[in-house]
Every structure is written in C-alpha cells, then in structure tokens.
Design a protein around this motif. Sequence first.
Motif, PDB file in Angstrom:
ATOM      1  N   CYS A 126       0.834  -1.209   0.000  1.00  0.00           N
ATOM      2  CA  CYS A 126       0.000   0.000   0.000  1.00  0.00           C
ATOM      3  C   CYS A 126       0.866   1.256   0.000  1.00  0.00           C
ATOM      4  N   CYS A 128       0.555   3.876   1.599  1.00  0.00           N
ATOM      5  CA  CYS A 128       0.689   4.565   2.880  1.00  0.00           C
ATOM      6  C   CYS A 128       1.841   4.001   3.711  1.00  0.00           C
ATOM      7  N   SER A 130       2.146   1.210   5.119  1.00  0.00           N
ATOM      8  CA  SER A 130       1.726   0.427   6.288  1.00  0.00           C
ATOM      9  C   SER A 130       2.365  -0.949   6.289  1.00  0.00           C
ATOM     10  N   CYS A 137      -5.661  -2.594   2.603  1.00  0.00           N
ATOM     11  CA  CYS A 137      -5.441  -1.337   3.318  1.00  0.00           C
ATOM     12  C   CYS A 137      -6.270  -0.231   2.659  1.00  0.00           C
ATOM     13  N   HIS A 138      -5.653   0.600   1.847  1.00  0.00           N
ATOM     14  CA  HIS A 138      -6.382   1.708   1.243  1.00  0.00           C
ATOM     15  C   HIS A 138      -7.049   1.349  -0.080  1.00  0.00           C
TER      16      HIS A 138
HETATM   17 ZN   LIG Z   1      -2.727   1.949   3.225  1.00  0.00          ZN
END
Ligand SMILES: [Zn+2]
Length: 139
Positions: A126, A128, A130, A137-138
Amino acid sequence: MICPCDTGRRYEKCCKLLHEGMFATNPLALMRSRYSAFALGLVSYLNATQTLDVIDELDDSRWTRLLIHDAGADWVRFSARWEANGHVGTLSEHSHFEQREGQWLYTQGESLDMGALTLPSRNANCWCASGKKFKRCHG
Ligand SMILES: [Zn+2]
Ligand SMILES: [Zn+2]
C-alpha cells in the motif's frame, strides 16, 4: 542489522557507508540515507545533507517504514510511516535535491498529491507504507 531504508540490505553495506562520509550517487540513495538517519537519530548527517536551516534535535517520532513511489533526476516521491505517543501516521512527500560540488543535498519538499500517483496493483504494498497489501489497506 537490516538497514531502515527498505533496500533489504545490511546497514553496514547500505546507508552506513553514506553516514560515514561516502557521497550518494543519486537523489534516491541520498533520500534513503536521510530516512535512515531520521530512523537512527543521526542529526548531524541530516544537517550535512540539506540546504535548509540546521535541525537542533529530532522530535520523538519513530520512523518505522519507508516506501519509495518513484524518483527522477533531482526528485523523489515517497511515503514514510511514523509512530509517536501511541499514534501512527504517514508522511508523503515530493522531495527536491540539488547537486553541489559533487554532493547531493536535500533542498525542499512539498506534500505529495496522492491523486497524481498511479494506483498500486491490489497485491502491491500500500502507498501509505503500512506494510500491508493495497487491497487490505487503502485499496
Ligand atoms: Zn494503506
Ligand atoms: Zn539503507
């Protein structure tokens, strides 16, 4: 120890070389070494590799993961995950670099417009940083 900068290499064979004085060969290598310096609290290295005002001390954020989105001749787009006082967050930045007397320096950065990025594939990491797959996730 594995280098914090996410190359998967050992610190001794990665950013430590730059932290001990070797010049980065491109902005991406400098960016990774600066991320590692943030993660390891090496303030003097950060000050030596930027044109910005001197940093006196780092705040108590822990930098836990770096994700490079893409990089060009004098810029890098990345996201970095932080933790502080029980909170987690992501810093996403478009960083600019300049070469002076053979040495790459960080000059400035602005918030990264995530909409300008190509969506990661569902099974890719992801954006972000993470560490989860994009679809979990996103995505
Ligand atoms: Zn994410
Ligand atoms: Zn490294």
